[in-house]
Motif scaffolding. Structure first.
Motif, short mmCIF file in Angstrom:
data_model
loop_
_atom_site.label_atom_id
_atom_site.label_comp_id
_atom_site.label_asym_id
_atom_site.label_seq_id
_atom_site.Cartn_x
_atom_site.Cartn_y
_atom_site.Cartn_z
N GLN A 1 57.40 82.86 95.29
CA GLN A 1 58.06 82.09 94.24
C GLN A 1 58.02 80.58 94.47
O GLN A 1 58.70 79.83 93.78
N THR B 1 62.01 85.93 100.02
CA THR B 1 63.07 85.65 99.04
C THR B 1 64.30 85.01 99.67
O THR B 1 65.09 84.41 98.94
N GLU C 1 70.46 84.00 97.42
CA GLU C 1 69.79 85.30 97.47
C GLU C 1 70.47 86.22 98.49
O GLU C 1 70.62 87.43 98.23
#
Ligand code: MN3
Length: 202
Positions: free
Chosen positions: A9, A82, A193
């Motif tokens: 990402q 993540t 996260e």
């Protein structure tokens, strides 16, 4: 349905100076990609094909080294990318902060315990922050690509934060200085996260 390498990402250089772009690129395109392909090969035309990765790991036959190593490698790296974020790191707060302070006394003590778990893992492996049902958190480490979801896997909870301490994760930039890499990791943790994972798993 084969497993797919999850999309990163952020850019390879987004975590610099803490984690360098070359390491990120090799780690993602070679190592994680390799675990993904090898996992797919290992489960092809077996009764594991099509199952969620968590189910495969929770019910793993620990003697099945191909699925153990590559299923672990696929899952662990998917989590690892993540829980780092260069732009929206958030900060440790809310229920997760409360749980960490309850278990460790302070956030600084938690960081010390986590860093020690990562630094003292001999050879290759991972350090983890896990959550048990009910919300209690625990720090542990695992060898190789094992993780706490696996049978008898260290703390045995659900991992919500993980740090890869294989040399491939840091050697280009830090050489043998694993403690420097561990300290740098705390600068790029995506607490939003980690908190999301905590809330989902507790
Ligand atoms: Mn790795």
């Amino acid at each position: 349905m084969a497993f797919e390498l999850p999309k990163l990402q952020y850019a390879y250089d987004a975590l610099e100076p803490h984690i360098d772009a070359r390491t990120m690129e090799i780690h993602y395109t070679k190592h994680h990609n390799g675990y993904t392909n090898n996992l797919n090969n290992a489960i092809a035309e077996t009764d594991l094909e099509g199952k969620p990765i968590e189910d495969i790991l929770i019910n793993l036959d620990m003697n099945n080294s191909a699925v153990r190593n590559n299923g672990g490698g696929f899952y662990n790296h998917s989590l690892f990318w993540t829980v780092m974020n260069p732009e929206d790191k958030g900060y440790l707060s809310g229920e997760l902060r409360d749980a960490i302070e309850e278990m460790f006394g302070s956030v600084d003590t938690f960081k010390d315990v986590f860093a020690k778990a990562a630094a003292t893992r001999f050879g290759s492996g991972w350090a983890w922050l896990c959550v048990h049902k009910g919300g209690r958190v625990e720090v542990c480490s695992t060898p190789n690509q094992d993780n706490p979801l696996m049978p008898k896997g260290a703390c045995g909870g659900t991992p919500i934060l993980g740090l890869d301490v294989w040399e491939h994760a840091y050697y280009l930039n830090y050489q043998n200085r694993r403690p420097d890499y561990i300290n740098a990791f705390f600068n790029v943790i995506n607490w939003n996260e980690v908190e999301r994972r905590y809330a989902a798993a507790k």
